[in-house]
Design an enzyme around this catalytic site. Structure first.
Site, PDB file in Angstrom:
ATOM      1  CG  ASP A  51     -10.485  19.436  42.223  1.00  0.00           C
ATOM      2  OD1 ASP A  51     -10.692  18.482  42.994  1.00  0.00           O
ATOM      3  OD2 ASP A  51     -11.341  20.296  41.968  1.00  0.00           O
ATOM      4  N   GLY A  52      -5.920  19.549  41.496  1.00  0.00           N
ATOM      5  CA  GLY A  52      -4.698  19.469  40.698  1.00  0.00           C
ATOM      6  C   GLY A  52      -3.854  18.263  41.065  1.00  0.00           C
ATOM      7  CE  LYS A  56       1.021  18.750  39.397  1.00  0.00           C
ATOM      8  NZ  LYS A  56      -0.144  19.621  39.644  1.00  0.00           N
ATOM      9  CB  ALA A 161     -11.763  22.859  35.217  1.00  0.00           C
ATOM     10  CE1 TYR A 162     -10.056  29.725  30.773  1.00  0.00           C
ATOM     11  CE2 TYR A 162      -8.348  28.381  29.763  1.00  0.00           C
ATOM     12  CZ  TYR A 162      -8.964  29.608  29.935  1.00  0.00           C
ATOM     13  OH  TYR A 162      -8.482  30.709  29.275  1.00  0.00           O
ATOM     14  CG  LEU A 164     -18.413  26.652  35.541  1.00  0.00           C
ATOM     15  CD1 LEU A 164     -19.764  26.363  34.897  1.00  0.00           C
ATOM     16  CD2 LEU A 164     -18.348  26.040  36.937  1.00  0.00           C
TER      17      LEU A 164
END
Length: 258
Positions: A51-52, A56, A161-162, A164
């Protein structure tokens, strides 16, 4: 079709594998690392990584460019195929047999400059710092105050992500909303709130704290303005793709107990 292939730095070998397969039927006009500077203009962007890497690559894409991710990471919410499914992908591509998701960005303005995020923007204290008092003002409404370690403003894409991990809800990607989630608030009843995506959000801290855009530290600031951006990308999925199946299989959410 003109295709760009962008890969995670450690996944060049996998990228070359896809390039060899795809170039038999299509023109590969760009092949490089997803974190390299510059914009990419192509009919389709193929991303190799997790995902990262997709985050990008999305920022390098022209508005509305379709993207498809090949999983070479961990969870892979934004990736659609595995490397073993390359022949299946090429068949889907021949017939343009995809489901499409529109994923939009948020724009962040601060003294550090203007930034785009597909997942989220976070203001949070240093590990060595104390809790901070944070004012959050939602357009057309009065302010909310949090005494916490920080706050996360996320898109539906970033809800898994964060946000959650700090107790925020899972939001379907089709929803036109923003999520505001305090980090480790002092008061137990302080929870996430979901607002319309066309409302601007202003976040202000009593002191300089860290600002992270899609998980990348960009510096320290006291104040940010967040609003929905006009920029977006299109994520291609296999025709049988189902979001509920994904969150059930990857997160265990809603799994039936036998």
């Amino acid at each position: 079709m003109k295709i760009a292939i962008l890969y995670r730095e450690e996944r060049e070998k996998e990228g070359k594998f896809l390039k060899e397969k795809i170039s038999k039927e299509h023109e590969v006009i760009e092949f490089g690392k997803a974190n390299a500077p510059g914009r990419v203009t192509a009919d389709l962007i193929v991303v190799v990584g997790g995902d990262g890497t997709v985050l990008k690559a999305a920022k390098k894409a022209a508005d509305g460019t379709p993207m498809v991710g090949f999983k070479a990471g961990r969870l892979g919410f934004l990736t659609s195929y595995t490397l073993d499914e390359i022949d299946r992908f090429l068949e889907d591509l021949r017939n343009w047999n995809f489901r499409e998701e529109t994923r939009w960005f948020i724009q962040i303005e601060s003294e550090l400059g203007n930034h785009l995020a597909l997942n989220d923007v976070t203001l949070e204290r240093d590990l060595s710092g104390k809790m901070v008092e944070i004012e959050v003002e939602v357009e057309h409404h009065s302010s909310m105050w949090f005494f916490a370690d920080g706050v996360v403003i996320s898109t539906p894409t970033g809800s898994t992500a964060y946000s959650l991990s700090i107790g925020g809800p899972i939001i379907f990607p089709e929803c036109e909303v923003l999520e505001i989630s305090p980090i480790a608030p002092q008061f137990f009843l302080t929870r996430s709130v979901v607002i319309p995506s066309n409302f601007k959000v202003v976040v202000e801290s009593q002191r300089d704290i860290n600002m992270l855009v899609d998980g990348v530290l960009t510096g320290k600031t006291k104040r940010i303005e967040v609003k929905k951006s006009r920029r977006y990308v299109r994520i291609l999925r296999p025709p049988e793709y189902d979001y509920v199946t994904v969150i059930r299989d990857k997160l265990g959410y809603g799994r039936r107990i036998e």
